[in-house]
Design an enzyme around this catalytic site. Sequence first.
Site, mmCIF file in Angstrom:
data_model
loop_
_atom_site.group_PDB
_atom_site.id
_atom_site.type_symbol
_atom_site.label_atom_id
_atom_site.label_comp_id
_atom_site.label_asym_id
_atom_site.label_seq_id
_atom_site.Cartn_x
_atom_site.Cartn_y
_atom_site.Cartn_z
ATOM 1 N N HIS A 79 -1.344 -6.825 -11.930
ATOM 2 C CA HIS A 79 -0.646 -6.145 -10.824
ATOM 3 C C HIS A 79 0.326 -7.072 -10.087
ATOM 4 O O HIS A 79 0.657 -6.823 -8.927
ATOM 5 C CB HIS A 79 -1.676 -5.533 -9.859
ATOM 6 C CG HIS A 79 -2.462 -4.409 -10.466
ATOM 7 N ND1 HIS A 79 -3.581 -3.862 -9.894
ATOM 8 C CD2 HIS A 79 -2.258 -3.722 -11.626
ATOM 9 C CE1 HIS A 79 -4.047 -2.877 -10.669
ATOM 10 N NE2 HIS A 79 -3.267 -2.789 -11.734
ATOM 11 N N CYS A 88 14.385 -10.355 -6.981
ATOM 12 C CA CYS A 88 15.462 -9.464 -6.554
ATOM 13 C C CYS A 88 15.328 -8.116 -7.266
ATOM 14 O O CYS A 88 15.184 -8.080 -8.490
ATOM 15 C CB CYS A 88 16.813 -10.111 -6.893
ATOM 16 S SG CYS A 88 18.176 -8.948 -6.660
ATOM 17 N N CYS A 116 19.368 -10.921 -1.807
ATOM 18 C CA CYS A 116 19.709 -11.813 -2.920
ATOM 19 C C CYS A 116 21.085 -12.427 -2.678
ATOM 20 O O CYS A 116 22.065 -11.701 -2.448
ATOM 21 C CB CYS A 116 19.700 -11.022 -4.221
ATOM 22 S SG CYS A 116 20.163 -12.007 -5.643
ATOM 23 N N GLY A 120 -16.224 -7.131 -9.375
ATOM 24 C CA GLY A 120 -15.559 -6.830 -8.112
ATOM 25 C C GLY A 120 -14.439 -5.825 -8.204
ATOM 26 O O GLY A 120 -13.456 -5.925 -7.473
ATOM 27 N N THR A 121 -14.583 -4.847 -9.098
ATOM 28 C CA THR A 121 -13.557 -3.790 -9.140
ATOM 29 C C THR A 121 -14.235 -2.425 -9.111
ATOM 30 O O THR A 121 -15.285 -2.234 -9.711
ATOM 31 C CB THR A 121 -12.636 -3.911 -10.375
ATOM 32 O OG1 THR A 121 -11.751 -2.784 -10.408
ATOM 33 C CG2 THR A 121 -13.383 -3.996 -11.689
ATOM 34 N N SER A 122 -13.581 -1.484 -8.407
ATOM 35 C CA SER A 122 -14.103 -0.120 -8.355
ATOM 36 C C SER A 122 -13.819 0.597 -9.672
ATOM 37 O O SER A 122 -14.341 1.685 -9.908
ATOM 38 C CB SER A 122 -13.451 0.643 -7.198
ATOM 39 O OG SER A 122 -12.051 0.640 -7.358
ATOM 40 N N PRO A 167 -21.764 -5.266 -5.857
ATOM 41 C CA PRO A 167 -22.889 -4.897 -4.979
ATOM 42 C C PRO A 167 -23.063 -3.387 -4.841
ATOM 43 O O PRO A 167 -24.106 -2.914 -4.405
ATOM 44 C CB PRO A 167 -22.510 -5.512 -3.624
ATOM 45 C CG PRO A 167 -21.044 -5.769 -3.682
ATOM 46 C CD PRO A 167 -20.640 -5.854 -5.121
HETATM 47 P P1 OAD Z 1 -11.216 -1.822 -4.847
HETATM 48 O O1 OAD Z 1 -11.091 -2.042 -3.386
HETATM 49 O O2 OAD Z 1 -10.912 -0.464 -5.371
HETATM 50 O O3 OAD Z 1 -12.699 -2.168 -5.283
HETATM 51 C C1 OAD Z 1 -13.322 -3.350 -4.890
HETATM 52 C C2 OAD Z 1 -14.691 -3.400 -5.506
HETATM 53 O O4 OAD Z 1 -15.263 -4.659 -5.156
HETATM 54 C C3 OAD Z 1 -15.652 -2.325 -5.007
HETATM 55 O O5 OAD Z 1 -16.287 -1.704 -6.099
HETATM 56 C C4 OAD Z 1 -16.655 -3.097 -4.157
HETATM 57 O O6 OAD Z 1 -17.961 -2.553 -4.240
HETATM 58 C C5 OAD Z 1 -16.616 -4.456 -4.819
HETATM 59 N N1 OAD Z 1 -17.007 -5.586 -3.948
HETATM 60 C C6 OAD Z 1 -16.937 -5.700 -2.604
HETATM 61 N N2 OAD Z 1 -17.369 -6.909 -2.206
HETATM 62 C C7 OAD Z 1 -17.731 -7.578 -3.337
HETATM 63 C C8 OAD Z 1 -18.244 -8.872 -3.605
HETATM 64 N N3 OAD Z 1 -18.490 -9.744 -2.625
HETATM 65 N N4 OAD Z 1 -18.487 -9.211 -4.889
HETATM 66 C C9 OAD Z 1 -18.229 -8.349 -5.902
HETATM 67 N N5 OAD Z 1 -17.751 -7.115 -5.704
HETATM 68 C C10 OAD Z 1 -17.491 -6.726 -4.450
HETATM 69 O O7 OAD Z 1 -10.345 -2.956 -5.553
HETATM 70 P P2 OAD Z 1 -9.815 -3.004 -7.059
HETATM 71 O O8 OAD Z 1 -10.777 -2.346 -7.990
HETATM 72 O O9 OAD Z 1 -9.419 -4.382 -7.340
HETATM 73 O O10 OAD Z 1 -3.537 -1.939 -6.925
HETATM 74 O O11 OAD Z 1 -8.536 -2.087 -6.931
HETATM 75 C C11 OAD Z 1 -7.700 -1.923 -8.045
HETATM 76 C C12 OAD Z 1 -6.285 -1.740 -7.589
HETATM 77 O O12 OAD Z 1 -6.211 -0.697 -6.611
HETATM 78 C C13 OAD Z 1 -5.694 -2.937 -6.852
HETATM 79 O O13 OAD Z 1 -5.225 -3.927 -7.713
HETATM 80 C C14 OAD Z 1 -4.607 -2.313 -6.051
HETATM 81 C C15 OAD Z 1 -5.337 -1.112 -5.527
HETATM 82 O O14 OAD Z 1 -4.580 -0.042 -5.119
HETATM 83 C C16 OAD Z 1 -2.279 -1.841 -6.463
HETATM 84 O O15 OAD Z 1 -1.969 -2.101 -5.312
HETATM 85 C C17 OAD Z 1 -1.300 -1.400 -7.500
#
Ligand code: OAD
Length: 294
Positions: A122, A130, A194, A234-236, A261
């Site tokens: 991302h 620019c 730019c 750490g991703t949803s 978590p």
């Molecule tokens: P999210 O905010 O959707 O998800 C974060 C995840 O991290 C959740 O499932 C939480 O439960 C988990 N979490 C929170 N604290 C944690 C910890 N200490 N250790 C491990 N996990 C933890 O974020 P992303 O999945 O990264 O894109 O979101 C994906 C994309 O959506 C981002 O890159 C961004 C966003 O919109 C753009 O902006 C294009």
Amino acid sequence: MTQQEFPLNLITALRAATRVTVLTGAGVSAESGIPTFRDKQTGLWEKFGATELATPYAFERDPALVWGWYEWRRGLVLKAQPNAGHRAIATMQTHVPHFTLITQNVDDLHERAGSCDVLHLHGELSRPYCEGCRRPYSHADGILDLPAGGALRQDVATDEVREANRSHASGSPVSGECRSTNSPTGRRIPPPICTVCGAKIRPGVVWFGESLPQVQWNTASDAARHCEVFLCCGTSALVQPAASLTQMALDAGATAVQVNPNPTDLDGSVTFTIKGPSGIILPQIVAETWNIPK
Ligand code: OAD
């Protein structure tokens, strides 16, 4: 949190693996003080509208609002430090012959923890460019890597443009900055212009509706399809196409492990889900797998 008991099959699979792929999301940087997007109460999309800030249309409509918001986020990252989860991933890289780190994060905390060749699906906050001629822009020095003849084309840049960039380069707000209560961070900052083509400098991130960088995506999906262990931390797993990487790895026969978590849609499909913060869980997994004394 006390030492977790990890499934023996997980540790054995990691120890034996020659190809490991890790995908990280905002949760990995949460313990460094960088807000996630979707966590209740603290997530950025709980407070700010994604469509007002993270689309090409939003930047077209209100460049100062969008640039100011990304500058606020860049400031948070500059003040943050990598946490034990970032460091554990960097350590893992030293033990695995073919290791790929894919991140959705736009911060540089993996690199600062020692990881190399990070695939930023991302984009990166530290790499604005620019929107017209796509030349990279340095927050410190303005436009980078001017091609031969670039100076000849500078006549398109007006004095006003040059002044704006000088102000940005010195870190002070440009003239025209205004404070507004409807700005999410209370600070609107017009983007630099730019000096070569006169178009706006834009944040170096991928917005909703834009394509992922092709080379990074091809390398990431290859690494998902060809690993023995795929670790998703750490991703949803709600944003495509990054969210599909875990399933790609599973379909190709990998052991897929999730560290989070909270519940996610991957809970039912991955081989193992380890519940807990990555800053605690990842160092424990690394220590147990490679017998690193604590
Ligand atoms: P999210 O905010 O959707 O998800 C974060 C995840 O991290 C959740 O499932 C939480 O439960 C988990 N979490 C929170 N604290 C944690 C910890 N200490 N250790 C491990 N996990 C933890 O974020 P992303 O999945 O990264 O894109 O979101 C994906 C994309 O959506 C981002 O890159 C961004 C966003 O919109 C753009 O902006 C294009």
